[in-house]
Motif scaffolding. Sequence first.
Motif, PDB file in Angstrom:
ATOM      1  N   ASP A 105       0.800  -1.228   0.000  1.00 53.33           N
ATOM      2  CA  ASP A 105       0.000   0.000   0.000  1.00 53.33           C
ATOM      3  C   ASP A 105       0.833   1.279   0.000  1.00 53.33           C
ATOM      4  O   ASP A 105       0.276   2.376   0.035  1.00 53.33           O
ATOM      5  N   LEU A 106       2.165   1.113  -0.073  1.00 50.63           N
ATOM      6  CA  LEU A 106       3.037   2.292  -0.095  1.00 50.63           C
ATOM      7  C   LEU A 106       4.056   2.152  -1.222  1.00 50.63           C
ATOM      8  O   LEU A 106       4.689   1.106  -1.366  1.00 50.63           O
ATOM      9  N   ALA A 249      10.627   1.878   6.138  1.00 48.48           N
ATOM     10  CA  ALA A 249       9.668   2.296   5.113  1.00 48.48           C
ATOM     11  C   ALA A 249       9.843   3.787   4.817  1.00 48.48           C
ATOM     12  O   ALA A 249       9.712   4.217   3.670  1.00 48.48           O
ATOM     13  N   GLU A 250      10.176   4.546   5.839  1.00 51.20           N
ATOM     14  CA  GLU A 250      10.328   5.991   5.664  1.00 51.20           C
ATOM     15  C   GLU A 250      11.467   6.288   4.684  1.00 51.20           C
ATOM     16  O   GLU A 250      11.340   7.125   3.796  1.00 51.20           O
ATOM     17  N   ALA A 256       8.815  -1.897   4.282  1.00 52.02           N
ATOM     18  CA  ALA A 256      10.052  -2.636   4.544  1.00 52.02           C
ATOM     19  C   ALA A 256       9.714  -3.970   5.208  1.00 52.02           C
ATOM     20  O   ALA A 256       8.602  -4.164   5.703  1.00 52.02           O
ATOM     21  N   GLY A 257      10.654  -4.883   5.192  1.00 50.51           N
ATOM     22  CA  GLY A 257      10.485  -6.165   5.873  1.00 50.51           C
ATOM     23  C   GLY A 257       9.411  -7.044   5.279  1.00 50.51           C
ATOM     24  O   GLY A 257       8.923  -7.975   5.909  1.00 50.51           O
ATOM     25  N   LYS A 258       9.060  -6.753   4.037  1.00 49.59           N
ATOM     26  CA  LYS A 258       7.945  -7.470   3.403  1.00 49.59           C
ATOM     27  C   LYS A 258       8.341  -8.817   2.834  1.00 49.59           C
ATOM     28  O   LYS A 258       7.540  -9.735   2.769  1.00 49.59           O
ATOM     29  N   ARG A 312      21.190   3.547  -0.499  1.00 56.79           N
ATOM     30  CA  ARG A 312      20.469   3.151   0.723  1.00 56.79           C
ATOM     31  C   ARG A 312      18.973   3.397   0.589  1.00 56.79           C
ATOM     32  O   ARG A 312      18.238   3.342   1.581  1.00 56.79           O
ATOM     33  N   SER A 313      18.511   3.690  -0.611  1.00 53.70           N
ATOM     34  CA  SER A 313      17.064   3.840  -0.818  1.00 53.70           C
ATOM     35  C   SER A 313      16.738   3.537  -2.268  1.00 53.70           C
ATOM     36  O   SER A 313      17.629   3.416  -3.105  1.00 53.70           O
TER      37      SER A 313
END
Length: 313
Positions: A105-106, A249-250, A256-258, A312-313
């Motif tokens: 959802d993000l 996630a930010e 994250a961690g999905k 890192r992103s």
Amino acid sequence: VSGLADDAGRGAGDLQQYLRSRRDAVDAALELHLPAESVEPAVIHRAMRYSVFAGGKRIRPVLALAAAEAIGADAEPLVRHAAALELVHTYSLIHDDLPALDDDDLRRGRPTSHVVFGEAMAILAGDALLTEAFSWLAVPMGSMPAGRQLRAIALVAAAVDSRGMIGGQVADIESEHLAERETSRELLEERLDFIHRNKTGKLLTASVMLGGLLGGASDDQLALLETYGGAIGLAFQIVDDLLDVEESAETLGKTAGKDLAQGKLTWPALRGADAARAKLGELLDTAVATAGMIGGPLNYLGGIARYVCERRS
Ligand code: IPE
Ligand code: IPE
Ligand code: MG
Ligand code: MG
Ligand code: MG
């Protein structure tokens, strides 16, 4: 003379400036050529623009431009063709996030397309972006021999068809929780490699090759670009897997961690983070060495490879 700002010879610190200037050129082409939100039916054009302009690193079009520039071509005439890669990529993200796939959802720091526009419009926005991309790739390029441009279009299509990106997505979905029921390490490692090279690697490789082809690369240069693209393509997804474990996630702008929660077959899950980093080191060496052999005066390919492996992103 390049129509884009020439960043040659300004030293290593200016990779960031190079990336920013090429990203800006790509964004300008996207803004100019995507149908306006007022075009009927407005909802589909709003949905397309919503996802395209949510941010994103624009790494695929930037790679295409960087490959063209590395072989001494002017990037300006191919900005729209390079930007088409971002349409293909954005379509793949919208569909990847659908409830039937990764159910996210993000994305790019915003609610995903299906959350905002509903599933039907998200599916259709993806379809429309993919189709739009091939219209852009087919726009005549002046002095470009049509045969060469056709070869470039076919190359992008092959990278994302059912033997490419879609095949990788199929294997990714079918391999959820596979490590819990499959005992052969060899099979699991082969499957992981297949997923990564197809779902992510092939479009990145095709992006580099597109820039080379449209920039007029020789066969020798194309072979080097293919090696370079293969290395960073695989590296890109290994980093994506690591970031899913290590970042928030930010920072990522996506959940994250999905991967662990969904039982995805990933490098950290199957081989561990240390092995993943060791593999990244190897791939970076290959990419940098190959980029060095391409060797034009405006060659940011080595720097981009480092950015891909260290991001890192
Ligand atoms: C994310 O791609 C999906 C993968 C193929 C790993 P990016 O990390 O390039 O996503 P954006 O375009 O910057 O949002
Ligand atoms: C997505 O891989 C690959 C494509 C969209 C083709 P992931 O499922 O790992 O991408 P993220 O982590 O959702 O961005
Ligand atoms: Mg996925
Ligand atoms: Mg996903
Ligand atoms: Mg991921």
